[in-house]
Design an enzyme around this catalytic site. Sequence first.
Site, PDB file in Angstrom:
ATOM      1  N   ASP A   1      -4.989  -7.107   5.837  1.00 34.40           N
ATOM      2  CA  ASP A   1      -6.224  -6.401   5.516  1.00 34.40           C
ATOM      3  C   ASP A   1      -7.332  -7.425   5.244  1.00 34.40           C
ATOM      4  O   ASP A   1      -8.447  -7.343   5.777  1.00 34.40           O
ATOM      5  CB  ASP A   1      -5.957  -5.551   4.253  1.00 34.40           C
ATOM      6  CG  ASP A   1      -7.019  -4.501   4.019  1.00 34.40           C
ATOM      7  OD1 ASP A   1      -7.989  -4.446   4.788  1.00 34.40           O
ATOM      8  OD2 ASP A   1      -6.880  -3.741   3.040  1.00 34.40           O
TER       9      ASP A   1
ATOM     10  N   ASP B   1     -10.385  -8.943   8.106  1.00 35.77           N
ATOM     11  CA  ASP B   1     -11.812  -8.800   7.798  1.00 35.77           C
ATOM     12  C   ASP B   1     -12.498 -10.164   7.755  1.00 35.77           C
ATOM     13  O   ASP B   1     -13.637 -10.322   8.196  1.00 35.77           O
ATOM     14  CB  ASP B   1     -12.009  -8.098   6.449  1.00 35.77           C
ATOM     15  CG  ASP B   1     -12.078  -6.586   6.619  1.00 35.77           C
ATOM     16  OD1 ASP B   1     -11.817  -6.104   7.724  1.00 35.77           O
ATOM     17  OD2 ASP B   1     -12.395  -5.896   5.628  1.00 35.77           O
TER      18      ASP B   1
ATOM     19  N   LYS C   1       3.506 -15.244   1.459  1.00 35.60           N
ATOM     20  CA  LYS C   1       3.483 -16.056   0.236  1.00 35.60           C
ATOM     21  C   LYS C   1       4.930 -16.316  -0.185  1.00 35.60           C
ATOM     22  O   LYS C   1       5.388 -15.887  -1.256  1.00 35.60           O
ATOM     23  CB  LYS C   1       2.704 -15.325  -0.868  1.00 35.60           C
ATOM     24  CG  LYS C   1       1.214 -15.258  -0.631  1.00 35.60           C
ATOM     25  CD  LYS C   1       0.504 -16.575  -0.898  1.00 35.60           C
ATOM     26  CE  LYS C   1       0.416 -16.843  -2.388  1.00 35.60           C
ATOM     27  NZ  LYS C   1      -0.201 -18.177  -2.644  1.00 35.60           N
TER      28      LYS C   1
ATOM     29  N   TYR D   1       0.817  -1.217   0.000  1.00 32.18           N
ATOM     30  CA  TYR D   1       0.000   0.000   0.000  1.00 32.18           C
ATOM     31  C   TYR D   1       0.852   1.269   0.000  1.00 32.18           C
ATOM     32  O   TYR D   1       0.359   2.366  -0.229  1.00 32.18           O
ATOM     33  CB  TYR D   1      -0.952   0.026   1.202  1.00 32.18           C
ATOM     34  CG  TYR D   1      -2.016  -1.056   1.162  1.00 32.18           C
ATOM     35  CD1 TYR D   1      -2.360  -1.695  -0.033  1.00 32.18           C
ATOM     36  CD2 TYR D   1      -2.678  -1.447   2.306  1.00 32.18           C
ATOM     37  CE1 TYR D   1      -3.317  -2.687  -0.067  1.00 32.18           C
ATOM     38  CE2 TYR D   1      -3.647  -2.436   2.274  1.00 32.18           C
ATOM     39  CZ  TYR D   1      -3.956  -3.063   1.085  1.00 32.18           C
ATOM     40  OH  TYR D   1      -4.922  -4.037   1.054  1.00 32.18           O
TER      41      TYR D   1
ATOM     42  N   ASP E   1      -2.809 -17.733   1.508  1.00 32.81           N
ATOM     43  CA  ASP E   1      -4.039 -18.286   0.921  1.00 32.81           C
ATOM     44  C   ASP E   1      -4.528 -19.477   1.741  1.00 32.81           C
ATOM     45  O   ASP E   1      -5.729 -19.642   1.969  1.00 32.81           O
ATOM     46  CB  ASP E   1      -3.837 -18.658  -0.563  1.00 32.81           C
ATOM     47  CG  ASP E   1      -2.604 -19.504  -0.813  1.00 32.81           C
ATOM     48  OD1 ASP E   1      -1.695 -19.530   0.039  1.00 32.81           O
ATOM     49  OD2 ASP E   1      -2.548 -20.150  -1.867  1.00 32.81           O
TER      50      ASP E   1
END
Length: 370
Positions: free
Chosen positions: A251, A255, A194, A143, A227
């Site tokens: 992020d 959530d 990852k 970001y 993942d």
Amino acid sequence: MASNKNILFLPGDGIGPEVMAEVRRILDWLESKRAVGFDINEGLVGGASYDAHGTPLTDDTLDAAMNADAVMFGAVGGPKWDDLDFSLKPERGLLKLRKEMDLFANLRPAIVFEALAEASTLKKEIVAGLDIMIVRELTGGIYFGEPRGIERLADGTRRGVNTQVYTTPEIERVARVGFELAAKRNKRVCSAEKANVMESGILWREDVQRIHDEEYPEIELTHMYADNAAMQLVRDPKQFDVIVTDNLFGDILSDEAAMLTGSLGMLPSASLGAADEMGQRRALYEPVHGSAPDITGQGLANPLACVLSLAMMLRYSFDLAGEADLIESAVSNVLSGGLRTADIMQPGKAKVSTSVMGDALIRELDKIGA
Ligand code: NAD
């Protein structure tokens, strides 16, 4: 008696002041019934600050935040300020606080209270008793990484670029937050990245492992591809204690974990900065929800996310684990007793207003903690 804790209260806009009023009552209760003292200063932030001072965060309020032991934040924003220039929007006040206080670690617990286990979209037995903590790196990664932007290529098509970038110090400091939290909980950390497809993921994995081996060998550390972590969170969330991950994956995973628990009105959070020489971190505590303009001023707001954020403040900024436990137990008991604000209402339960929920919490605290 230990010196008073200095708290800056920033209620903000919309339902922010409504839910913060209930937090204030609990702090008053703690002062009168337990041997803890608080010096509370209150300031304006967001739209309320814009209306009074023409800016969503004044230098004085920023100074007060930088010098407070902890900041308790309500919520900012609302349609009244939607047309303001980007730099003056209420949300800029919060973003500036996060940036100036260098709040690099975002803590998002996902706790399922027994009484609300049926409200989850997952089966009750999967989520009942869930208590996990997601630590998201908040100031680095994709970001913020450079280069970034959208460019036009020679053939007339366009290309969008963002850059995932982490340095070892950025990884180390958030890893330490994760290990320190785990030490106060069930002593397990799962680091998610990852590393199978990203070099920044390989660095992340190596640095987290090294910090573990050198500084926190007593904590159990596992690594998981992000993942897979997303899948495991819905398959068997109770396998986790603390998850440490980067800005982007955090992020999404935070959530996802939040939704295991039901309502936005129940979700607390904390954002922590670097520790000073005394081990004290800058810290801001806030409910995950926004200013909820659709229900403002109607007594409909659920104060529990904000109240649980206060419990996090007591636990992580002030080392008052006993008082934090007490507040969390009071919340749990009040829910088990059948009281619900409208957002978590279930058949057969009693629908109550923001302040009646606050009354019930105080009564419960009198019962279990006075
Ligand atoms: P929101 O979180 O304010 O509301 C989403 C929905 O959840 C609404 O229907 C609202 O009534 C409900 N809700 C939220 N908190 C609740 C509570 N405690 N009790 C009961 N119901 C609750 O998100 P939004 O509607 O997308 O945004 C509204 C405003 O808040 C916008 O201006 C947005 O920018 C701002 N916002 C601020 C923050 C923050 O201050 N940290 C976070 C998110 C959104």
